[in-house]
Each structure stands twice: as structure tokens, then as C-alpha cells.
Design a protein around this motif. Structure first.
Motif, PDB file in Angstrom:
ATOM      1  N   THR A 282      55.019 -21.395  21.752  1.00 34.39           N
ATOM      2  CA  THR A 282      55.115 -21.027  20.340  1.00 34.39           C
ATOM      3  C   THR A 282      55.119 -19.512  20.175  1.00 34.39           C
ATOM      4  O   THR A 282      55.973 -18.948  19.499  1.00 34.39           O
ATOM      5  N   GLU A 283      54.131 -18.891  20.820  1.00 38.44           N
ATOM      6  CA  GLU A 283      54.073 -17.426  20.768  1.00 38.44           C
ATOM      7  C   GLU A 283      55.378 -16.805  21.267  1.00 38.44           C
ATOM      8  O   GLU A 283      55.945 -15.926  20.625  1.00 38.44           O
TER       9      GLU A 283
ATOM     10  N   ILE B 185      58.205 -17.135  18.882  1.00 33.07           N
ATOM     11  CA  ILE B 185      58.134 -16.180  17.776  1.00 33.07           C
ATOM     12  C   ILE B 185      58.470 -14.776  18.257  1.00 33.07           C
ATOM     13  O   ILE B 185      59.196 -14.028  17.596  1.00 33.07           O
ATOM     14  N   MET B 186      57.974 -14.448  19.427  1.00 34.21           N
ATOM     15  CA  MET B 186      58.268 -13.118  19.974  1.00 34.21           C
ATOM     16  C   MET B 186      59.772 -12.903  20.114  1.00 34.21           C
ATOM     17  O   MET B 186      60.306 -11.866  19.737  1.00 34.21           O
ATOM     18  N   ARG B 187      60.443 -13.925  20.648  1.00 34.13           N
ATOM     19  CA  ARG B 187      61.887 -13.794  20.826  1.00 34.13           C
ATOM     20  C   ARG B 187      62.578 -13.655  19.479  1.00 34.13           C
ATOM     21  O   ARG B 187      63.510 -12.868  19.306  1.00 34.13           O
ATOM     22  N   LEU B 188      62.077 -14.435  18.519  1.00 37.81           N
ATOM     23  CA  LEU B 188      62.697 -14.460  17.199  1.00 37.81           C
ATOM     24  C   LEU B 188      62.593 -13.123  16.471  1.00 37.81           C
ATOM     25  O   LEU B 188      63.526 -12.701  15.798  1.00 37.81           O
ATOM     26  N   VAL B 189      61.441 -12.458  16.629  1.00 36.13           N
ATOM     27  CA  VAL B 189      61.280 -11.190  15.919  1.00 36.13           C
ATOM     28  C   VAL B 189      61.809 -10.020  16.736  1.00 36.13           C
ATOM     29  O   VAL B 189      61.677  -8.878  16.319  1.00 36.13           O
ATOM     30  N   GLY B 190      62.402 -10.317  17.893  1.00 39.73           N
ATOM     31  CA  GLY B 190      63.089  -9.260  18.623  1.00 39.73           C
ATOM     32  C   GLY B 190      62.241  -8.530  19.636  1.00 39.73           C
ATOM     33  O   GLY B 190      62.468  -7.357  19.901  1.00 39.73           O
ATOM     34  N   ALA B 191      61.263  -9.232  20.217  1.00 44.25           N
ATOM     35  CA  ALA B 191      60.506  -8.612  21.306  1.00 44.25           C
ATOM     36  C   ALA B 191      61.400  -8.559  22.535  1.00 44.25           C
ATOM     37  O   ALA B 191      62.176  -9.474  22.794  1.00 44.25           O
TER      38      ALA B 191
ATOM     39  N   ARG C 152      62.336  -8.429  26.660  1.00 43.10           N
ATOM     40  CA  ARG C 152      61.884  -9.284  27.756  1.00 43.10           C
ATOM     41  C   ARG C 152      60.593  -8.791  28.361  1.00 43.10           C
ATOM     42  O   ARG C 152      59.758  -9.568  28.775  1.00 43.10           O
TER      43      ARG C 152
ATOM     44  N   TYR D 184      58.095  -7.462  26.868  1.00 35.68           N
ATOM     45  CA  TYR D 184      56.963  -7.920  26.069  1.00 35.68           C
ATOM     46  C   TYR D 184      56.710  -9.410  26.240  1.00 35.68           C
ATOM     47  O   TYR D 184      55.572  -9.846  26.319  1.00 35.68           O
TER      48      TYR D 184
ATOM     49  N   ARG E 277      63.205 -19.619  29.365  1.00 30.21           N
ATOM     50  CA  ARG E 277      64.319 -19.026  28.613  1.00 30.21           C
ATOM     51  C   ARG E 277      63.889 -17.716  27.994  1.00 30.21           C
ATOM     52  O   ARG E 277      62.773 -17.558  27.529  1.00 30.21           O
ATOM     53  N   THR E 278      64.818 -16.790  27.969  1.00 27.06           N
ATOM     54  CA  THR E 278      64.461 -15.513  27.331  1.00 27.06           C
ATOM     55  C   THR E 278      65.153 -15.380  25.985  1.00 27.06           C
ATOM     56  O   THR E 278      66.206 -15.903  25.772  1.00 27.06           O
TER      57      THR E 278
ATOM     58  N   PRO F  86      67.387  -8.221  21.436  1.00 29.99           N
ATOM     59  CA  PRO F  86      66.167  -7.921  20.671  1.00 29.99           C
ATOM     60  C   PRO F  86      66.418  -6.965  19.505  1.00 29.99           C
ATOM     61  O   PRO F  86      65.871  -7.148  18.413  1.00 29.99           O
TER      62      PRO F  86
ATOM     63  N   ARG G 221      67.792  -8.881  16.673  1.00 33.05           N
ATOM     64  CA  ARG G 221      66.812  -9.763  16.031  1.00 33.05           C
ATOM     65  C   ARG G 221      65.776  -8.977  15.245  1.00 33.05           C
ATOM     66  O   ARG G 221      65.181  -9.493  14.307  1.00 33.05           O
ATOM     67  N   GLN G 222      65.551  -7.717  15.638  1.00 32.64           N
ATOM     68  CA  GLN G 222      64.606  -6.914  14.874  1.00 32.64           C
ATOM     69  C   GLN G 222      65.151  -6.592  13.487  1.00 32.64           C
ATOM     70  O   GLN G 222      64.397  -6.228  12.593  1.00 32.64           O
TER      71      GLN G 222
ATOM     72  N   LEU H 194      51.035 -19.029  14.114  1.00 32.68           N
ATOM     73  CA  LEU H 194      50.146 -19.204  15.267  1.00 32.68           C
ATOM     74  C   LEU H 194      48.784 -19.653  14.758  1.00 32.68           C
ATOM     75  O   LEU H 194      48.113 -18.939  14.018  1.00 32.68           O
TER      76      LEU H 194
ATOM     77  N   VAL I 115      54.475  -7.093  18.913  1.00 30.23           N
ATOM     78  CA  VAL I 115      55.319  -7.461  20.055  1.00 30.23           C
ATOM     79  C   VAL I 115      56.622  -6.674  20.102  1.00 30.23           C
ATOM     80  O   VAL I 115      57.374  -6.785  21.070  1.00 30.23           O
ATOM     81  N   ILE I 116      56.901  -5.903  19.068  1.00 33.55           N
ATOM     82  CA  ILE I 116      58.052  -5.008  19.199  1.00 33.55           C
ATOM     83  C   ILE I 116      57.579  -3.559  19.340  1.00 33.55           C
ATOM     84  O   ILE I 116      58.356  -2.618  19.201  1.00 33.55           O
TER      85      ILE I 116
END
Ligand code: ATP
Ligand code: MG
Lengths: 300, 229
Positions: free
Chosen positions: A204-205, A208-214, A216, A218, A299-300, B76, B79-80, B92, B107-108
Motif C-alpha cells: 500500500t505504501e 502510494i509512493m509510486r502514485l505521488v511520484g517517488a 525508485r 525512495y 514492480r516499480t 516520477p 506523477r509529481q 495508510l 517520499v518525494i
């Protein structure tokens, strides 16, 4: 890169899979312990070989009647043998030892066991030539030349004994390396499994990280660091066990042979030499396994 | 802002294309509803914009990014600049409201002082001031969706993608969420929302793009959900 974020992720990850973490540390530690043990045996072989390098001798024992009648090596066949040996190109140095001197030496060696000394009498020991060779690896030249000559009873070759001794040590070394290898495979699979499990519990984390653009880094660095941290802890445990083993029993077991100069002990220096190797191997292998696992399964 | 050129998408495991020859352009600041029956390709449409999927044919452009040619390491960055909300909130459970929102910035790699400043601001914007320290399970569905919207918006994205954001909410709560999305739209943020909800679409009178079996069958500038459905 926010170090505090990554750090807290790593700690949570390790705590969440605590049983897996412990299993991982144990297998890594055992595998590295065996590897370290093997490396120490290698060091010991090297050190001991050095110890013997310039001491290897061929002993030519003389027959009983020569030993009894000619204590100063004045008459043939003893004298003839001595001059032949002295002019032999393969020989570096020759020493004559009569049975009284042999008895003295025997008494010195077995000082600690007086009952043994009491049993022995000088008459039971032969006179001998102690021959040091120019090339300690080729005793057979001497053996062939002097075997069966008048006055020669038998020829003792220390290098034969040493060969057997070293091949036993080599066997120990190979066995530990082999078991270390098998354990390393187990450790590798466990690391890979733990990374996958860790990534799964935190999907889940990560989603979300991937979705908000973190990046690889991170999303994956925490998993990678988890693997590396357990690897390091495993290596430290292995090193502690090696040090413990040395202090607890290795020193005691080897005390006698070390004192009489038969083998070289495992010294602090040897541990200092082996420890960084173990640590480095742990880091490289855990990082590599973690990285490949993330590449293949997450998956990244 | 968004441009799809003759885009088709066929998933590996299915024979029927999820999208077929779709061409749509959305300008900056627009508010667009994406409607259509289940399986018509709405979520696929949104996933293409996020580059969660790549088109089988055609080109996709989002905010000057050519997604069809984009290197993976640049995803990324894309997506940002996009905010996302979903039907199931995706919060979460072990983090507070404020931590959930802050997570998106942490995380960014945003600096701590920025996070400290903007998180309360965005929580106020979505009407959750005073609930920052609650856990998600201590919130109603509408409040949880507000947290999700706050998280999507906290980095001030160029556009907000919403996949059935009111799907789990009752009509009144849905209305509140729509007001919030409108408010976000008024800040200049492009909003693209996939929905099944007739009354919302009908009451808002915004642009409607309708999909059916992966094809665009309607594109009205000020549409309604449609008659007879
Ligand atoms: N990952 C996938 N793999 C294979 N087929 C998929 C995948 N995702 C969607 N599909 C198929 O693509 C088509 C469109 O799916 P999509 O999720 O885009 O529809 P939707 O309009 O969002 O539906 P809903 O309103 O139910 O959410 C469906 O036929 C679906 O079965
Ligand atoms: Mg959908």
C-alpha cells in the motif's frame, strides 16, 4: 533524499518482519562464521608452513651397532656417510647427533611427561644425521641415495608427515567452505524471500509512493537497506562468534601444540584480517540479492 | 494539458481493446467528467495519463511530456505533477491524517519545514482543520476522501485525476466532495473525474466525455449524464 525518512522505514520494516529478520541474521551469521573459520584455517596453514619452511629435515637413522659403537662418528660407515652427505649438492647442512644427544633432546621435549622419560633409555635411541636440504620440497633425492647403505637403518622424512598434516587442514578448510557455500545459498534465498515479503506487506505504501511520484530510490532503498542491515548484523554476529571461539576454546585446544612450535595459533591479527572480509562479503551479497529481487519481483 | 491521439489499448490478457482509437484533448483549467458503463475504459484512460499503462497504439501527451517516448526514470517527475484520488481512498491506516498528507511530500524529498507549513494549509482547504491527529478509522467516508484529496493536492499538481471519488459515498457527502473538487478546479487545476453518478454530472453541467466499449461516443462541452440511462 531524506535520511530520517528512509531510516524510519527501515526500522519499521525490520520490526514488522521480526521473525524473518532473525532467521535471516542467523543463517547469514552461520554462513559467514563457517566462511570465516575456513579463512582462518587458510591463514593458519600459511603461518604454519612458514614456520616449517626452513626447518624441514630428513633424518637418516643409523643402525643399532653403529649407534652403540661409534659415538663420535670416527669410523666407517659413519664417517663415510658424513663425508658423502657433506659433499652432496642437494644438501645444505648436516648435523650428526649421537644417541646421548638424542636422549637429551628427548628429555627436553617430554619434560612435561616425566613418566615417559623414565621409560626411555639412551640405548633405545639411534644416532642420526639431521640433513637440511637445499630444496625442502624434494626429500626423495636423499632418500633414494642413502636408503639401504651400510650403517643406515631407516630414513625419516618430516615433509611426509607435514604433507599429511597440511592435507588434513586443507580438508577441514574445504569442508568449511563447502558448508559455508550451502549456508550462503540458504541465506541468499532467505534474503530474497524477506525482501519480497517486506515489499508485499508494504505494498500500500509503495503504491502510494509510486502514485505521488517517488523515485525508485525512495521506494526501494528501504528494502535494500533492510537486507544490507541484516547482512551487517549477521556479519557482526559471525565475527563475535569467531572471537568468542578463539577465546573460549581454540586457544586452549591448541595451547600445547603451539607451545611446542607444531602449529601457529590463530592470532588477533588473523581475526582482524578476516573480519573486514566477512563484513564486505555480507554487504555485497545482501545488497546484490536485494537489488536483484526488487528488479525481478517488485514492480516499480 | 492532456492530449490523446488515436490511442488504443489492448491488455495482454484480453482480446477486446479497453480503448479503441480515442482522441481527446483537455485544456488547462478544464473540469471534465469521464462517463460510461462499467468496463468502458474509464480507469484505463486515467491509468494511461499516469503512465501506469502504455498505449498499444497512438500517442499520449500530458503537460508537455510525451508519455509514449518517456524514459522510465522520468515517470516520477510526471506523477509529481498529477494528483490522484480513488473510490477506496487508499489511506495508510497506521498514520494520522496529517502524516498521511505529509507522506506524499516526504517520499518525494520535500524539506521538513515546507511540509510543516503546507500540510495544515491544505487540511484547512479541504475542511479538516482540527482533525489532523485523527487516525483514518476515526473518520467518516467523506472525511477520509477529503484526506485523500488533501494528499493529492498538497504538492499543488497541475491536474487532479479522480476515479469514481464518490463511489463509496452517500449523495450529500458526494455533493460536498464535488464542491471541494470545484474549489480545487477554480485554483486553475485541471480536474478529470471518472464517474457513474448521474445526479452529479447533471447538476454540474461541465464537459462530459462518454466512453462505450473503449470508444468515445460523446464529447459535450456542457453535458448531462444522458437520457434513458
Ligand atoms: N489489468 C488489466 N488486464 C486485463 N484487462 C483489463 C485490465 N484492466 C482492465 N481491463 C479490461 O479493460 C476493460 C476496461 O476496463 P476499465 O477498468 O478501464 O473500465 P472502467 O470503465 O473503469 O470500468 P468501471 O466503471 O467498472 O470501473 C474491461 O474490459 C476490463 O476487463
Ligand atoms: Mg474503473
Amino acid at each position: 533524499m531524506r535520511a530520517s525518512f528512509v531510516f524510519s522505514e527501515v526500522v519499521t520494516g525490520l520490526r514488522r518482519n521480526i521473525t524473518m529478520t532473525i532467521a535471516m541474521i542467523i543463517t547469514t551469521a552461520i554462513s559467514l562464521l563457517l566462511l570465516g573459520g575456513g579463512l582462518l584455517v587458510v591463514r593458519m596453514i600459511d603461518n604454519t608452513k612458514e614456520l616449517y619452511q626452513d626447518k624441514v629435515e630428513v633424518n637418516i637413522y643409523l643402525t643399532n651397532d653403529v649407534s652403540a659403537s661409534d659415538k663420535e662418528c670416527r669410523a666407517d660407515p659413519c664417517r663415510g656417510l658424513r663425508s658423502q652427505l657433506e659433499s652432496d649438492p642437494a644438501v645444505e647442512r648436516v648435523e650428526f647427533e649421537n644417541r646421548d644427544q638424542a636422549y637429551e633432546r628427548f628429555k627436553r621435549i617430554f619434560e612435561a611427561q616425566p613418566e615417559l622419560v623414565k621409560l626411555a633409555r639412551p640405548e633405545a635411541l639411534p644416532s642420526s644425521f639431521n640433513v637440511r636440504l637445499k630444496d625442502p620440497d624434494r626429500p626423495e633425492v636423499i632418500i633414494q641415495t642413502y636408503k639401504g647403505k651400510a650403517g643406515v637403518d631407516s630414513i625419516g622424512d618430516q615433509s611426509q608427515f607435514l604433507d599429511r598434516f597440511f592435507s588434513a587442514l586443507n580438508g577441514v578448510r574445504n569442508a568449511t567452505f563447502f558448508i559455508a557455500g550451502v549456508m550462503a545459498v540458504a541465506a541468499l534465498l532467505l534474503i530474497s524471500n524477506t525482501v519480497q515479503l517486506s515489499a508485499f506487506t508494504r505494498r500500500t505504501e509503495v503504491g502510494i509512493m509510486r502514485l505521488v511520484g517517488a523515485t525508485r530510490w525512495y521506494t526501494q532503498l528501504p528494502f535494500l537497506l533492510e537486507a544490507v542491515v541484516t547482512g551487517i548484523v549477521g556479519a557482526l554476529v559471525a565475527i563475535a562468534m569467531l572471537v568468542g571461539a578463539k577465546l573460549a576454546f581454540l586457544d586452549d585446544v591448541l595451547a600445547q601444540p603451539i607451545k611446542s612450535g607444531v602449529v601457529k595459533s590463530v592470532e588477533a591479527g588473523d581475526l582482524a584480517f578476516v573480519s573486514p572480509i566477512l563484513l564486505l562479503i555480507a554487504i555485497v551479497i545482501s545488497a546484490f540479492t536485494g537489488y536483484i529481487t526488487l528488479r525481478l519481483y517488485v514492480r516499480t | 494539458m492532456i492530449r490523446l491521439e488515436q490511442v488504443s489499448k489492448v491488455y495482454k490478457t484480453s482480446t477486446r481493446p479497453a480503448l479503441e482509437n480515442v482522441s481527446v484533448q483537455v485544456d488547462k483549467g478544464e473540469f471534465v467528467f469521464l462517463i460510461g458503463p462499467s468496463g468502458s475504459g474509464k480507469s484505463t484512460f486515467l491509468r494511461l495519463l499516469l503512465r501506469e499503462e502504455v498505449p498499444s497504439k497512438g500517442r499520449v501527451y500530458v503537460a508537455n511530456f510525451d508519455l509514449t517516448r518517456m524514459a522510465r526514470r522520468r515517470v516520477p517527475r510526471l506523477r509529481q505533477s498529477i494528483g490522484c484520488v480513488f473510490q477506496d481512498f487508499r489511506l495508510l491506516a497506521n498514520k494520522t491524517v496529517a502524516e498521511n498528507v505529509a507522506f506524499a511530500l516526504e517520499v518525494i524529498g520535500k524539506p521538513r519545514h515546507t511540509i510543516k507549513k503546507v500540510v495544515p494549509e491544505v487540511l484547512e482547504l479541504v475542511g479538516l482543520e482540527g482533525k489532523a491527529e485523527r487516525m483514518p478509522h476515526e473518520l467518516s467516508g467523506g472525511e477520509q476522501q477529503r484526506v485523500a484529496i488533501a494528499r493529492a493536492f498538497v504538492n499543488r499538481p497541475l491536474m487532479l485525476l479522480a476515479d469514481e471519488p464518490t463511489g463509496n459515498l452517500d449523495p450529500d457527502t458526494s455533493q460536498d466532495i464535488m464542491l471541494l473538487l470545484e474549489r480545487i478546479n477554480r485554483t486553475g487545476t485541471t480536474v478529470l473525474m471518472a464517474t457513474h453518478d448521474h445526479s452529479i454530472v447533471d447538476s454540474m453541467r461541465r464537459r462530459v466525455v462518454e466512453l462505450d466499449l473503449g470508444r468515445v461516443v460523446r464529447d459535450d462541452a456542457r453535458g448531462v449524464y444522458g437520457v434513458g440511462r
